[in-house]
Design a protein around this motif. Structure first.
Motif, PDB file in Angstrom:
ATOM      1  N   GLY A 150       0.782  -1.189  -0.021  1.00  8.28           N
ATOM      2  CA  GLY A 150      -0.017  -0.151  -0.053  1.00  8.28           C
ATOM      3  C   GLY A 150       0.767   1.138   0.179  1.00  8.28           C
ATOM      4  N   GLU A 151       2.264   1.119  -0.095  1.00  2.00           N
ATOM      5  CA  GLU A 151       2.971   2.519  -0.398  1.00  2.00           C
ATOM      6  C   GLU A 151       2.813   3.471  -1.429  1.00  2.00           C
ATOM      7  OE1 GLU A 151       3.923  -0.802  -0.080  1.00  2.00           O
ATOM      8  OE2 GLU A 151       5.668  -0.886  -1.557  1.00  2.00           O
ATOM      9  N   GLU A 152       3.233   4.593  -1.414  1.00  2.00           N
ATOM     10  CA  GLU A 152       2.791   5.315  -2.584  1.00  2.00           C
ATOM     11  C   GLU A 152       3.565   5.278  -3.854  1.00  2.00           C
ATOM     12  OE1 GLU A 152       0.678   7.927  -2.327  1.00  2.00           O
ATOM     13  OE2 GLU A 152      -0.209   7.417  -0.554  1.00  2.00           O
ATOM     14  N   VAL A 153       2.941   4.713  -4.881  1.00  3.03           N
ATOM     15  CA  VAL A 153       3.706   4.636  -6.012  1.00  3.03           C
ATOM     16  C   VAL A 153       3.090   5.068  -7.049  1.00  3.03           C
ATOM     17  CG1 VAL A 153       4.512   2.198  -5.166  1.00  3.03           C
ATOM     18  CG2 VAL A 153       2.219   2.261  -6.217  1.00  3.03           C
ATOM     19  N   GLN A 154       3.784   5.236  -8.275  1.00  4.93           N
ATOM     20  CA  GLN A 154       3.332   6.158  -9.375  1.00  4.93           C
ATOM     21  C   GLN A 154       3.389   5.336 -10.677  1.00  4.93           C
ATOM     22  OE1 GLN A 154       5.943   9.464  -8.899  1.00  4.93           O
ATOM     23  NE2 GLN A 154       4.094  10.661  -9.175  1.00  4.93           N
ATOM     24  N   LEU A 155       2.324   5.586 -11.643  1.00  9.28           N
ATOM     25  CA  LEU A 155       2.473   5.499 -13.253  1.00  9.28           C
ATOM     26  C   LEU A 155       2.532   6.665 -14.029  1.00  9.28           C
ATOM     27  CD1 LEU A 155       2.113   3.507 -15.458  1.00  9.28           C
ATOM     28  CD2 LEU A 155      -0.226   3.458 -15.335  1.00  9.28           C
ATOM     29  N   ILE A 156       3.396   6.894 -14.875  1.00  9.19           N
ATOM     30  CA  ILE A 156       3.373   8.159 -15.570  1.00  9.19           C
ATOM     31  C   ILE A 156       3.652   7.710 -17.088  1.00  9.19           C
ATOM     32  CG2 ILE A 156       5.031   9.986 -16.210  1.00  9.19           C
ATOM     33  CD1 ILE A 156       6.273   9.837 -13.314  1.00  9.19           C
ATOM     34  N   ILE A 157       2.482   8.248 -17.785  1.00  9.71           N
ATOM     35  CA  ILE A 157       2.611   8.023 -19.180  1.00  9.71           C
ATOM     36  C   ILE A 157       2.716   9.117 -19.963  1.00  9.71           C
ATOM     37  CG2 ILE A 157       0.663   7.202 -21.017  1.00  9.71           C
ATOM     38  CD1 ILE A 157      -0.494   5.364 -18.914  1.00  9.71           C
ATOM     39  N   GLY A 158       3.469   9.219 -21.194  1.00  4.86           N
ATOM     40  CA  GLY A 158       3.658  10.599 -21.813  1.00  4.86           C
ATOM     41  C   GLY A 158       2.461  10.986 -22.638  1.00  4.86           C
ATOM     42  N   ASP A 159       3.036  11.380 -23.699  1.00  7.19           N
ATOM     43  CA  ASP A 159       2.038  12.014 -24.809  1.00  7.19           C
ATOM     44  C   ASP A 159       1.859  11.010 -25.913  1.00  7.19           C
ATOM     45  OD1 ASP A 159       2.123  14.423 -23.197  1.00  7.19           O
ATOM     46  OD2 ASP A 159       3.715  15.186 -24.337  1.00  7.19           O
ATOM     47  N   ASN A 160       0.716  11.205 -26.635  1.00 11.30           N
ATOM     48  CA  ASN A 160       0.580  10.502 -28.166  1.00 11.30           C
ATOM     49  C   ASN A 160       0.750   9.230 -28.088  1.00 11.30           C
ATOM     50  OD1 ASN A 160       0.197  13.079 -29.457  1.00 11.30           O
ATOM     51  ND2 ASN A 160       2.585  13.634 -28.912  1.00 11.30           N
ATOM     52  N   ASN A 161       0.145   8.505 -27.143  1.00 13.65           N
ATOM     53  CA  ASN A 161       0.314   6.955 -26.973  1.00 13.65           C
ATOM     54  C   ASN A 161      -0.861   6.483 -27.202  1.00 13.65           C
ATOM     55  OD1 ASN A 161       3.227   6.292 -25.688  1.00 13.65           O
ATOM     56  ND2 ASN A 161       2.219   7.855 -24.284  1.00 13.65           N
ATOM     57  N   ILE A 162      -0.981   5.285 -27.848  1.00 12.83           N
ATOM     58  CA  ILE A 162      -2.062   4.542 -28.052  1.00 12.83           C
ATOM     59  C   ILE A 162      -2.036   3.193 -27.424  1.00 12.83           C
ATOM     60  CG2 ILE A 162      -3.634   3.167 -30.014  1.00 12.83           C
ATOM     61  CD1 ILE A 162      -2.258   4.902 -31.893  1.00 12.83           C
ATOM     62  N   ILE A 163      -3.171   2.969 -26.390  1.00  8.43           N
ATOM     63  CA  ILE A 163      -3.215   1.858 -25.462  1.00  8.43           C
ATOM     64  C   ILE A 163      -4.575   1.167 -25.927  1.00  8.43           C
ATOM     65  CG2 ILE A 163      -3.362   1.338 -23.063  1.00  8.43           C
ATOM     66  CD1 ILE A 163      -1.801   3.821 -22.600  1.00  8.43           C
ATOM     67  N   ARG A 164      -4.378  -0.104 -26.400  1.00  8.16           N
ATOM     68  CA  ARG A 164      -5.651  -0.645 -26.786  1.00  8.16           C
ATOM     69  C   ARG A 164      -6.197  -1.635 -25.748  1.00  8.16           C
ATOM     70  NH1 ARG A 164      -6.750  -0.343 -32.412  1.00  8.16           N
ATOM     71  NH2 ARG A 164      -8.712  -1.032 -31.398  1.00  8.16           N
ATOM     72  N   GLU A 165      -7.439  -2.045 -26.359  1.00  9.69           N
ATOM     73  CA  GLU A 165      -8.446  -2.758 -25.479  1.00  9.69           C
ATOM     74  C   GLU A 165      -7.539  -3.717 -24.374  1.00  9.69           C
ATOM     75  OE1 GLU A 165     -10.457  -1.552 -29.013  1.00  9.69           O
ATOM     76  OE2 GLU A 165      -8.551  -2.473 -28.739  1.00  9.69           O
ATOM     77  N   PHE A 166      -7.923  -3.991 -23.237  1.00  7.99           N
ATOM     78  CA  PHE A 166      -7.810  -5.110 -22.303  1.00  7.99           C
ATOM     79  C   PHE A 166      -6.259  -4.919 -21.748  1.00  7.99           C
ATOM     80  CE2 PHE A 166     -11.537  -6.566 -24.123  1.00  7.99           C
ATOM     81  CZ  PHE A 166     -12.387  -6.697 -23.080  1.00  7.99           C
ATOM     82  N   THR A 167      -5.350  -3.862 -22.167  1.00  4.66           N
ATOM     83  CA  THR A 167      -4.265  -3.571 -21.686  1.00  4.66           C
ATOM     84  C   THR A 167      -4.237  -3.528 -20.050  1.00  4.66           C
ATOM     85  OG1 THR A 167      -4.472  -1.373 -22.291  1.00  4.66           O
ATOM     86  CG2 THR A 167      -3.167  -2.735 -23.712  1.00  4.66           C
TER      87      THR A 167
END
Length: 260
Positions: A75-92
Motif C-alpha cells: 500500500g505504499e505510495e507508487v506512481q504510473l507516468i504515461i507520456g504523450d501521443n500513446n495508443i493503448i488498446r483494449e484489455f491492456t
C-alpha cells in the motif's frame, strides 16, 4: 472543458485537461491526472497515482494504474507516468511501480500497445515502441526507443532491451537484448541485426558499421566482453559505441550462440 459521459465515474480530486473525453462507464480515480486531448473509452479504469500526458488514446476495458502484481506491495505510495501521443488498446494492463524498484513505472511518448499487453511494475519504456497483442513485460524491464516486441512474447523481469531492437512473436526473452539487434525463438536468441527497423531510421554508413561490429562481437568466437571493450575504444561510430556499452553493462547476459 472535458466531455464526460453521464454514466462515467470521475472521483473528486481527479484533474482533467482541456478536451479530455471520458466514455461510458469509465472509472477515473481521485489521484489521476489526464492531459489535454486524451480520450478514455468505455469501461476503462484509470486508478492510483497515475499521470497521463496529452493526446493519448486509451481504449475500452484498459486497466491502468491498478496496484502492482507483487506480493511485497503493502500500500505504499507508487506512481504510473504515461507520456504523450500513446495508443493503448483494449484489455491492456499497466501497473505502477513498487518501493523496491524506485516506486515508478514510466512510459514515454508515441508508443503503441496493442490488445492485452501487460506492463509490469517498475517497467521503464522509451519512445515510439510497438508492443503487439499479448506481449507481456515482467517487473523492472527496461525498453529503449523504437523497440518492437511481437505478439504473445513474454519478457522476463529485469531484462533490458536496447534502442531499435526487435523480439519476434511467440518468443520468450530471458536475457538482455542489445540495441539494433533481432532475437526470436523459445528461448529467444540473437538472429542478427534488426535491419528492417534500422533502414527506417539510420544512415547506410551507420548500418554498415553495425554489421561489421555484429560480426566481430557475435560471429567470430571472440570473448564477448573483451571484444566489446576493444571495439568501444577503437570505433569512430557512435552507434557501435552504444552497442558495446550496452554489452559491457549487461547484468543478465546476451542471448547468443557462441561460436566454437
Amino acid at each position: 472543458m472535458p466531455t464526460i459521459h453521464p454514466s462515467a465515474l470521475v472521483e473528486d480530486g481527479a484533474v482533467l485537461g482541456k478536451n479530455v473525453t471520458i466514455g461510458p462507464f469509465a472509472h477515473i480515480g481521485a489521484k489521476v491526472k489526464i492531459g489535454d486531448g486524451t480520450s478514455i473509452a468505455s469501461h476503462a479504469v484509470i486508478a492510483g497515482d497515475t499521470s497521463i500526458g496529452r493526446n493519448n488514446r486509451i481504449f475500452s476495458h484498459a486497466a491502468i494504474g491498478t496496484i502492482p502484481q507483487d506480493l511485497k506491495f503493502s500500500g505504499e505510495e507508487v506512481q504510473l507516468i504515461i507520456g504523450d501521443n500513446n495508443i493503448i488498446r483494449e484489455f491492456t494492463l499497466l501497473n505502477p511501480g513498487t518501493k523496491g524498484g524506485g516506486s515508478v513505472t514510466k512510459m514515454g511518448n508515441g508508443n503503441l500497445l496493442m490488445g492485452y499487453v501487460h506492463l509490469g511494475h517498475d517497467v521503464i519504456m522509451g519512445d515510439n515502441c510497438i508492443l503487439a497483442n499479448a506481449a507481456t513485460l515482467g517487473g523492472h524491464v527496461e525498453l529503449g526507443d523504437h523497440v518492437v516486441i511481437g505478439g504473445l512474447t513474454p519478457v522476463h523481469q529485469f531484462v533490458h532491451i536496447g534502442d531499435y531492437a526487435m523480439v519476434g512473436g511467440a518468443s520468450a526473452l530471458v536475457q538482455d537484448l542489445p540495441p539494433f539487434c533481432l532475437a526470436e525463438g523459445n528461448r529467444a536468441t540473437l538472429r542478427g541485426l534488426n535491419l528492417t527497423g534500422l533502414r527506417r531510421y539510420l544512415k547506410r554508413e551507420e548500418i554498415n558499421a553495425l554489421k561489421l561490429a555484429y560480426r566481430e562481437l557475435f560471429e567470430k568466437g571472440n570473448p564477448l566482453q573483451e571484444k566489446a571493450e576493444t571495439l568501444f575504444e577503437t570505433t569512430t561510430s557512435e552507434k557501435v559505441k552504444t552497442l558495446c556499452a550496452f554489452i559491457k553493462t549487461s547484468k543478465r547476459g546476451i542471448p547468443f550462440k557462441r561460436k566454437t
